[in-house]
Design an enzyme around this catalytic site. Structure first.
Site, PDB file in Angstrom:
ATOM      1  N   THR A  10      -3.042  -5.148  -1.918  1.00  0.00           N
ATOM      2  CA  THR A  10      -2.299  -4.715  -2.685  1.00  0.00           C
ATOM      3  C   THR A  10      -1.085  -4.479  -2.151  1.00  0.00           C
ATOM      4  O   THR A  10      -0.725  -4.418  -0.959  1.00  0.00           O
ATOM      5  CB  THR A  10      -2.668  -3.022  -2.984  1.00  0.00           C
ATOM      6  OG1 THR A  10      -4.099  -2.621  -3.285  1.00  0.00           O
ATOM      7  CG2 THR A  10      -1.750  -2.343  -3.913  1.00  0.00           C
TER       8      THR A  10
ATOM      9  N   GLU B 207      -2.034  -7.596  -6.839  1.00  0.00           N
ATOM     10  CA  GLU B 207      -2.068  -8.821  -5.676  1.00  0.00           C
ATOM     11  C   GLU B 207      -1.507 -10.002  -6.076  1.00  0.00           C
ATOM     12  O   GLU B 207      -1.567 -10.459  -7.122  1.00  0.00           O
ATOM     13  CB  GLU B 207      -3.589  -8.774  -5.118  1.00  0.00           C
ATOM     14  CG  GLU B 207      -4.203  -7.444  -4.782  1.00  0.00           C
ATOM     15  CD  GLU B 207      -5.338  -7.242  -4.101  1.00  0.00           C
ATOM     16  OE1 GLU B 207      -5.642  -8.613  -3.461  1.00  0.00           O
ATOM     17  OE2 GLU B 207      -6.099  -6.366  -3.737  1.00  0.00           O
TER      18      GLU B 207
ATOM     19  N   ASP C 208      -7.046  -6.347  -8.584  1.00  0.00           N
ATOM     20  CA  ASP C 208      -8.231  -6.154  -7.551  1.00  0.00           C
ATOM     21  C   ASP C 208      -8.843  -4.697  -8.349  1.00  0.00           C
ATOM     22  O   ASP C 208      -8.804  -3.850  -7.580  1.00  0.00           O
ATOM     23  CB  ASP C 208      -8.200  -6.269  -6.444  1.00  0.00           C
ATOM     24  CG  ASP C 208      -9.363  -6.176  -5.395  1.00  0.00           C
ATOM     25  OD1 ASP C 208     -10.453  -6.427  -5.906  1.00  0.00           O
ATOM     26  OD2 ASP C 208      -9.374  -5.567  -4.258  1.00  0.00           O
TER      27      ASP C 208
ATOM     28  N   GLU D 159      -1.999   5.129  -4.802  1.00  0.00           N
ATOM     29  CA  GLU D 159      -0.861   5.403  -4.256  1.00  0.00           C
ATOM     30  C   GLU D 159       0.334   6.229  -5.023  1.00  0.00           C
ATOM     31  O   GLU D 159       1.023   7.047  -4.589  1.00  0.00           O
ATOM     32  CB  GLU D 159      -0.231   4.227  -3.443  1.00  0.00           C
ATOM     33  CG  GLU D 159      -1.016   3.693  -2.416  1.00  0.00           C
ATOM     34  CD  GLU D 159      -0.323   2.270  -2.068  1.00  0.00           C
ATOM     35  OE1 GLU D 159       0.734   2.127  -1.112  1.00  0.00           O
ATOM     36  OE2 GLU D 159      -0.850   1.318  -2.461  1.00  0.00           O
TER      37      GLU D 159
ATOM     38  N   GLN E 160     -15.852   3.591  -4.164  1.00  0.00           N
ATOM     39  CA  GLN E 160     -15.545   3.029  -2.658  1.00  0.00           C
ATOM     40  C   GLN E 160     -15.314   3.964  -1.686  1.00  0.00           C
ATOM     41  O   GLN E 160     -15.900   3.813  -0.539  1.00  0.00           O
ATOM     42  CB  GLN E 160     -14.086   2.569  -3.127  1.00  0.00           C
ATOM     43  CG  GLN E 160     -13.412   1.801  -1.735  1.00  0.00           C
ATOM     44  CD  GLN E 160     -11.922   1.281  -2.226  1.00  0.00           C
ATOM     45  OE1 GLN E 160     -11.396   1.611  -2.996  1.00  0.00           O
ATOM     46  NE2 GLN E 160     -11.379   0.796  -0.971  1.00  0.00           N
TER      47      GLN E 160
ATOM     48  N   HIS F 159       0.998   0.030   2.051  1.00  0.00           N
ATOM     49  CA  HIS F 159      -0.226   0.314   1.335  1.00  0.00           C
ATOM     50  C   HIS F 159      -1.389   0.872   2.269  1.00  0.00           C
ATOM     51  O   HIS F 159      -2.166   1.650   2.214  1.00  0.00           O
ATOM     52  CB  HIS F 159      -0.855  -1.061   0.674  1.00  0.00           C
ATOM     53  CG  HIS F 159      -2.220  -1.110   0.102  1.00  0.00           C
ATOM     54  ND1 HIS F 159      -2.353  -0.059  -1.077  1.00  0.00           N
ATOM     55  CD2 HIS F 159      -3.440  -1.526   0.420  1.00  0.00           C
ATOM     56  CE1 HIS F 159      -3.869  -0.129  -1.268  1.00  0.00           C
ATOM     57  NE2 HIS F 159      -4.347  -1.000  -0.551  1.00  0.00           N
TER      58      HIS F 159
ATOM     59  N   GLU G 222      -5.183  -2.915  -8.570  1.00  0.00           N
ATOM     60  CA  GLU G 222      -4.718  -3.314  -7.441  1.00  0.00           C
ATOM     61  C   GLU G 222      -3.715  -4.578  -7.847  1.00  0.00           C
ATOM     62  O   GLU G 222      -4.099  -5.683  -8.273  1.00  0.00           O
ATOM     63  CB  GLU G 222      -5.265  -3.515  -6.123  1.00  0.00           C
ATOM     64  CG  GLU G 222      -6.103  -2.134  -5.657  1.00  0.00           C
ATOM     65  CD  GLU G 222      -6.669  -2.389  -4.313  1.00  0.00           C
ATOM     66  OE1 GLU G 222      -7.038  -3.625  -3.990  1.00  0.00           O
ATOM     67  OE2 GLU G 222      -6.878  -1.463  -3.659  1.00  0.00           O
TER      68      GLU G 222
ATOM     69  N   THR H 213     -12.742  -8.594 -10.858  1.00  0.00           N
ATOM     70  CA  THR H 213     -11.409  -8.937 -10.428  1.00  0.00           C
ATOM     71  C   THR H 213     -10.614  -9.733 -11.355  1.00  0.00           C
ATOM     72  O   THR H 213     -11.378 -10.945 -11.644  1.00  0.00           O
ATOM     73  CB  THR H 213     -11.715  -9.627  -8.840  1.00  0.00           C
ATOM     74  OG1 THR H 213     -12.519  -8.698  -7.932  1.00  0.00           O
ATOM     75  CG2 THR H 213     -10.152 -10.096  -8.411  1.00  0.00           C
TER      76      THR H 213
ATOM     77  N   LYS I 206     -15.582  -2.495  -5.730  1.00  0.00           N
ATOM     78  CA  LYS I 206     -14.579  -3.540  -6.123  1.00  0.00           C
ATOM     79  C   LYS I 206     -15.389  -4.774  -6.950  1.00  0.00           C
ATOM     80  O   LYS I 206     -14.576  -5.514  -7.665  1.00  0.00           O
ATOM     81  CB  LYS I 206     -14.078  -4.179  -4.696  1.00  0.00           C
ATOM     82  CG  LYS I 206     -13.307  -3.396  -4.011  1.00  0.00           C
ATOM     83  CD  LYS I 206     -12.055  -3.374  -4.090  1.00  0.00           C
ATOM     84  CE  LYS I 206     -11.096  -2.618  -3.185  1.00  0.00           C
ATOM     85  NZ  LYS I 206      -9.877  -2.550  -3.449  1.00  0.00           N
TER      86      LYS I 206
END
Lengths: 424, 424
Positions: A358, A207, A239, A372, A246, A139, A205, A263, A259
């Site tokens: 991530t 996580e 997230d 990604e 960003q 990541h 993301e 969350t 962010k």
């Protein structure tokens, strides 16, 4: 040894066998105040009812009144590790197929079991400080390549320390909460100045989050070998990230509004004890980390947790799996993260959240975010109904789920899900 | 109009005239539980005692029991703006030179006034989330030049938005708390790998902090013209920084352990109402910010607050002033910071801290940290006793103080002080 079983029927694919027993906070849909429960099969076991019925009167650390008739787990967590262990043992005993106390008490069973479909699951804990790490090498390399180019992808510090930053605690919400697309400053390519706009690059993301149950005093670091003793439980974290906001804001002090709009966390806190059977050696690290981050090889371990991300658009009938990954892809362990976090004296407190960052593996299907997966929008995801996605659209529902696969049972995390609402 | 006076004697240089009335939490040194007080001259007025004596029984918003017999201001702040206003008016009336209620009640006076020298001042509030901004253009330019070179000093985003990041709330301590030098990873120049060492570049940062008293719901931004209504009070912040740890760790996600070992705040929360006479036009901004950050010229204001940093080494008898600066050096206003913080939907909560970032002006004596004052260690500070400093040494005491100068009175912040302890 035969697998321990509960008198409560639990399917092999269920996330919640007697080997798991995760904690949550719930409110019956028919009414009543929030209280603490434990998931078992399709049910929630009401700890407040059991406590009032005297089922924990033999547990020496549980003398406090109404510790389970609470809207968060914080008061229970503050009792400390001995109380967590004793309660887990007591619940495991109560639910055992061979134990008559609860099994044969029709009235108590009726009062203490709720179908999960008949309760509302609430944010289980008041989070103190929220720290987000950046522990997946794939990541960090991918994001670095996309944001700064291949030359500067992995910063020189990345292999020496578990990079992390402070996240926003106030906007942590429980699974099921809709998430509104944020507005903010965006700098379009080739534009001279930023514009104010709803984010056009909304992302998730995948996580895993670790909840601190017992902290350390300011100025007294936690040694790496004691680090895991401070963990109360584990859950899933989404997230949510606005990549365009960003990208414009994050230098030099890190992510902020990209962010902080939301969350999401899963509602069930899986005790770290439930993950013990799934402990495996951690990846070899080169260069060898500094001594405060080093454990000997038999002790540096991680956990085999299978993780998925599912996307359902507003016009599709089924969620579609877009990520299939594993916690073992992470380079840094939670013990290393805790040791690093506190090595300068910073105090962790009961209720603090440490998230992994991530989770992405080397191959494309194991990447834990759209940034990604679609290579910053250049490689669209094909949905089964013919739609394409590069970022999340309004109405999309994103769900994370995960479990550890045992022999004939699963220790699961349930899910964390959220739907994207259009910007105001 | 004659200056309003209290029956309590207050010197013109005192920080705490009747025009100020800052809130704090204290415990009498002779014993007793923490409670809320207000500073007046050399005294603390005990609000818990006054409340019990019925002095606030006519205040409609203060019906809650024991709201001042609390170890933090959080419960009082949660009552909302109307309660803050009414209490301030009631205290101002009680302390007025012409008002006999308290002035002529010998017993009540004896019970409710404590000499400040006879109380211990405690952390006045449980901080929720802590956000640190970066609002001084001179500071951002200087630090950028030192860390990244002149070319990349001020990032392209800096003039368009108030850059900020999430800080660590758990390690916020009250003035008077000693601060232990952190250990951490440091990359020495020309070394291939980092070492683990006590920080060799320990620094302070002179900042002003704004405490949020009333928050906003998640997803509902605070418009800039309403932003100041959410502020409960203002205090001084020393954002201790380990520059060597920070320099190695901070890319790409921002400062972490270089800051999280300690942040000190002054014990008295100055109500924003007390700053009204010192409101002046904010600096002109070029380019003009986006509409959500814009107020019309008569409304975009800042505050004329004189600020100083004083350094006393373990062998010197007097503190020596090393910084003399002013809040007006900041480019971004607190209203802009609040509007920006929430524009994507992030919720502020009662008890959140928003700090200004280091306050530096253009000229050298107005720089608010050693990094800038000594140009990263290359231009030592000469102390009056012949010592030199480029960074803080063990045993050094660093004190921040500040006030607004009125005509014949000062609205002051008291001080935030801390002594450096050697690394463990």
């Amino acid at each position: 040894m035969a697998l321990k079983k509960s008198f409560v029927p639990v399917e092999p694919e269920s996330h919640f066998p007697i080997q798991n027993l995760p904690y949550g906070v719930f409110r019956p849909r028919r009414g009543g105040r929030p209280r603490i429960g434990v998931a078992i099969g399709r049910y929630v076991l009401d700890l407040a009812v059991l406590d009032e019925a005297g089922c924990f009167s033999h547990v020496p650390t549980l003398t406090e009144k109404e510790i389970f008739a609470q809207p968060t787990l914080n008061a229970f967590m503050a009792l400390g590790r001995a109380a967590w262990r004793e309660l887990r043992a007591a619940i495991s005993q109560l639910l055992d197929a061979e134990e008559p106390t609860l099994r044969d008490n029709v009235l108590l069973r009726a009062a203490s079991f709720h179908l999960q479909s008949e309760v509302e699951l609430l944010l289980p804990v008041q989070i103190g400080d929220y720290t987000d790490f950046y522990a997946s090498k794939a990541h960090a390399t991918n994001v670095g390549t996309l944001f700064r180019g291949k030359e500067n992808a992995l910063m020189p510090n990345w292999l020496h320390l578990p990079v992390g930053y402070h996240g926003r605690a106030s906007s942590i919400v429980v699974s099921g909460t809709d998430v509104r697309r944020p507005k903010g400053q965006i700098k379009l390519p080739d534009a001279a100045d930023p514009i104010f706009s709803p984010s056009r690059q909304l992302d998730f993301e995948l996580e895993v989050g670790w909840l601190i149950g017992a902290g350390n005093p300011l100025g007294e670091p936690i040694p790496i070998d004691a680090a895991e003793d401070h963990i109360f439980g584990v859950f899933l974290v989404n997230d949510w990230s606005a990549r365009d906001i960003q990208a414009w804001e994050y230098q030099p002090l890190g992510p902020f509004l990209g962010k902080s709009f939301a969350t999401s966390i899963s509602p069930w806190l899986v005790p770290i004890e439930a993950l013990e059977p799934f402990r495996i050696p951690a990846p070899k690290q080169t260069p060898e980390p500094l001594p405060y981050l080093s454990q000997n090889d038999t002790r540096s371990t991680t956990f085999d947790i299978q993780l998925e991300a599912l996307l359902q658009t507003s016009t599709s009938e089924q969620p579609h799996r877009i990520t299939s990954t594993n916690y073992t892809h992470l380079y840094w362990t939670i013990a290393q993260q805790i040791a690093h976090h506190t090595v300068g004296g910073c105090n962790l407190q009961s209720g603090d959240l440490l998230a992994s960052g991530t989770i992405s593996g080397e191959d494309k299907p194991s990447r834990g975010c759209l940034l990604e997966l679609t290579w910053r929008g250049t490689e669209p995801i094909q949905m089964p109904n013919g739609e394409e996605r590069v970022w999340l659209a309004d109405g999309d529902r994103l769900t994370l789920t995960g479990y550890c696969q045992g022999d004939g049972y699963r220790v699961g995390f349930g899910e964390v899900t959220g739907r994207v609402l259009p910007a105001f």
